[in-house]
Design an enzyme around this catalytic site. Structure first.
Site, PDB file in Angstrom:
ATOM      1  N   PHE A  30      82.384 157.416  27.776  1.00  0.00           N
ATOM      2  CA  PHE A  30      82.119 156.947  26.423  1.00  0.00           C
ATOM      3  C   PHE A  30      81.159 157.869  25.690  1.00  0.00           C
ATOM      4  CE2 PHE A  30      79.475 154.741  29.493  1.00  0.00           C
ATOM      5  CZ  PHE A  30      78.189 154.907  29.007  1.00  0.00           C
ATOM      6  N   ASP A  31      81.375 157.913  24.390  1.00  0.00           N
ATOM      7  CA  ASP A  31      80.502 158.652  23.486  1.00  0.00           C
ATOM      8  C   ASP A  31      79.214 157.850  23.278  1.00  0.00           C
ATOM      9  OD1 ASP A  31      79.767 160.533  21.413  1.00  0.00           O
ATOM     10  OD2 ASP A  31      80.370 159.018  19.964  1.00  0.00           O
ATOM     11  N   LYS A  32      78.206 158.483  22.704  1.00  0.00           N
ATOM     12  CA  LYS A  32      76.947 157.783  22.434  1.00  0.00           C
ATOM     13  C   LYS A  32      76.848 157.328  20.980  1.00  0.00           C
ATOM     14  CE  LYS A  32      73.050 159.979  21.727  1.00  0.00           C
ATOM     15  NZ  LYS A  32      72.589 159.421  20.423  1.00  0.00           N
ATOM     16  N   THR A  33      76.691 158.284  20.083  1.00  0.00           N
ATOM     17  CA  THR A  33      76.416 157.943  18.689  1.00  0.00           C
ATOM     18  C   THR A  33      77.606 157.256  18.030  1.00  0.00           C
ATOM     19  OG1 THR A  33      74.954 159.862  18.540  1.00  0.00           O
ATOM     20  CG2 THR A  33      75.657 158.852  16.470  1.00  0.00           C
ATOM     21  N   ILE A  45      85.933 155.675  25.242  1.00  0.00           N
ATOM     22  CA  ILE A  45      85.524 154.934  24.049  1.00  0.00           C
ATOM     23  C   ILE A  45      84.780 155.889  23.121  1.00  0.00           C
ATOM     24  CG2 ILE A  45      84.320 152.894  23.188  1.00  0.00           C
ATOM     25  CD1 ILE A  45      84.288 151.865  26.083  1.00  0.00           C
TER      26      ILE A  45
END
Length: 617
Positions: A312-315, A510
């Protein structure tokens, strides 16, 4: 033949609708005793719905594949020969209805790729030998060309800064909401937006070789190569179709009864099986939509049920994507410095400035008044206010304004940085008056969702982000994820994902940004936040309409429920066919009784699937 099938595919919705209407009218005429008219209508339905099935059967045979379409085609032709038009119409209609339901849930478009391509810069300012600029098409730029990038312009190439210092909005490439400070010698990327000052750039990569060009290429390749999961019925048909055909042939050879053999074929067509899987998928998709979870295809349910790895990505994914003030230290009480800071940032479009304004709105009046400021490259903004020189910007303002921090202030600044905050300092006449800690806040419930997914069979977790390693590590600690990979480009994320798939893992990715699109498209299942970019939403398999992270677990739970329901329908369908065939061979079932039970089994699987709509996620 392929052209004819394409025409059927283009008008499949109309074909299904008219077949249903004529079939219902036919039953009406039959109930009224007008058998001839009813049979004519049933014959029309048989031709309309049967032709695409026969064409598919022939195509499969050409590819040396014995498909379920072959069984249906032979059964339908036989039913017509013995003048059982109602049965032939019902069988063909059920088959195209199953395909219709599946196609409705599998429709995908390439609209996102077109929009992505259109968002790339089209022209650039090329610096000639005389130091003047010529406006040229981006496609005409070559490596080593010198380009001028003004404030508000997009960088037209990948390159390095020769002169000038500025802030670049790199969200389209890295996904990070906080703009990046760029100095001479730093790398810049095509598609990013210059926010602060004019710079000159030397091209190192152009066109399709740029990072932005690679994003487009990866998305195109992933979507082109992404096929729906193999349908159960296709695998089933490999053994089932030959078996039924051979038994029907033996029945004819042994009993010399053509009608019995054809009846066996008609009842052997697994109508409930054909419609059982699509109707479960449609019900699951409908239940997801009720909970603001948009699932784009029936095959997604199967893939989502099987995922064991989450990247998953963060921002914008596990964080809100909107930085906010987490800490404010005030060192002077002679002025309302927060009000002054917000008025200085009033005209700013920088995410950190916007965060300060929003924070001040909660406790300060007259915030709509603005103070004229001057931008100092690499530092921040400055103004003259009440005979004082005021600075507001990154920690570099300390050097510019010749301010030294106390031991306490140094400890506070380091503490904020270590906890993942961006720092904004306010200096008035060589005195530090405010220190802001600004951070992108976690979405509610992220840690709990990840723990719940662990209980549902997801074993591997990794956060992939374009942000710096220190900030990423801090976020990783908060959500109990040890595998944190930072400072990544979109191609890096896609490569990590491909490596996990090469190990045999089923990967759920995600994300929310354009930079996440290649990974969303390549993943076994891609989930996009509804608040994300159109490109991310279009290339994903699932969209969380309200961007509620809790819905990720609900989507996984829904997939399990849907697949279990589908398996129940398959068991019901196969059991019904076996009972009918045994009953037929033992003279307990005739064509009329068999078709009644056949159609009743279809109603049973539909009602079973409808239970999904009432479940609590």
């Amino acid at each position: 033949m392929a052209k004819l099938l394409n025409q059927f595919n283009k008008h499949w919705t109309q074909l299904t609708l008219w077949s249903a209407i004529l079939l219902l009218i036919g039953f009406g005429f039959r109930a009224a005793g007008l058998t001839l008219i009813a049979n004519i209508l049933f014959a029309i339905v048989t031709i309309m719905a049967g032709l695409p099935t026969i064409i598919r059967a022939i195509s499969a045979l050409n590819a040396k594949v014995i498909s379920i379409e072959l069984l249906v085609s032979i059964a339908v032709i036989g039913a017509v020969v013995i003048q059982e038009f109602e049965e032939s119409a019902v069988v063909t209609f059920l088959f195209i209805l199953g395909t219709f339901l599946e196609q409705r849930t599998l429709n995908r478009t390439h609209k996102s790729i077109k929009e992505l391509t259109e968002s790339a810069p089209k022209t650039a300012l090329l610096l000639n030998d005389n130091g003047e600029t010529d406006s040229v098409d981006v496609d005409e730029i070559e490596v080593d060309d010198k380009l001028l990038v003004r404030v508000g312009d997009q960088v037209p190439v990948d390159g390095k800064i020769l002169t000038g210092s500025t802030l670049l909005d790199e969200a389209i490439v890295t996904g990070e909401s906080i703009s990046a400070r760029k100095q001479p010698g730093d790398e810049v990327y095509m598609g990013t937006t210059n926010q602060e000052a004019t710079i000159t750039v030397e091209a190192t990569k152009v066109g399709e070789d740029t990072t932005f060009g690679k994003i487009i290429e990866l998305v195109e390749d992933a979507q082109d190569n992404q096929a729906p999961a193999a349908k159960f019925i296709d695998k089933f048909a490999k053994y089932y179709t030959p078996a039924v055909l051979i038994i029907a042939a033996l029945i004819f050879l042994i009993f010399k009864d053509f009608r019995l053999a054809i009846t066996f074929l008609v009842l052997g067509c697994p109508g409930a099986l054909v419609i059982g899987a699509p109707v479960s998928n449609v019900a699951g998709i409908g239940r997801g939509a009720q909970g603001k979870i948009l699932v784009k295809g029936g095959s997604v349910m199967d893939e989502l049920n099987n995922v064991d790895t989450l990247l998953f990505d963060k921002t914008g994914t596990i964080t809100t994507g909107h930085p906010s003030v987490s800490h404010l230290y005030q060192y002077d009480d002679h002025e309302n410095w927060l009000l002054i800071a917000s008025q200085m940032e009033q005209a700013s479009t920088h995410p950190l400035g916007t965060a300060i304004v929003k924070y001040a709105e909660k406790s300060t009046d007259n915030i709509n008044q603005s103070i004229d400021t001057k931008t100092i490259n690499g530092v921040g903004i400055t103004t003259e206010y009440d005979q004082q020189t005021i600075w507001l910007g990154s920690p570099t303002v300390l050097e510019t304004s010749h301010v030294n921090l106390t031991a306490k202030q140094t400890k506070q600044l380091i503490g904020l940085q270590e906890s993942g905050n961006s720092i904004v300092l306010m200096v008035a006449d060589q005195t530090l008056v405010l220190m802001f800690g600004i951070i992108d806040q976690l979405r509610p419930g992220v840690k709990d969702v990840l723990n719940a997914l662990r209980r549902y069979g997801v074993k591997n977790f990794a956060m992939l982000t374009g942000d710096n390693q220190k900030t990423a590590n801090q976020i990783g600690k908060l959500i109990n994820v040890d595998d944190v990979r930072a400072e990544l480009m979109p191609t890096d994320k896609a490569s990590i994902l491909a490596a996990e798939q090469a190990k045999g893992h089923k990967v759920l990715f995600i994300g929310d940004g354009i930079n996440d699109a290649p990974s969303l498209a390549k993943a076994d299942v891609g989930i996009a936040m509804g608040s994300g970019t159109d490109t991310a939403i279009e290339t994903s398999d699932v969209v969380l309409i309200d961007s509620d992270f809790n819905n990720i677990f609900k989507a996984k739970k829904l997939a399990r429920i849907t697949i279990n329901n589908m398996r129940q329908n398959i068991v019901i369908a196969i059991a019904t066919v076996l009972v009918l065939l045994l009953g037929l061979l033992t003279n307990y079932v005739d064509m009329a009784t068999g078709m009644f039970v056949h159609e009743a089994s279809i109603l049973v699987v539909i009602l079973n699937a409808m239970r999904i709509l009432r479940i609590k996620l």
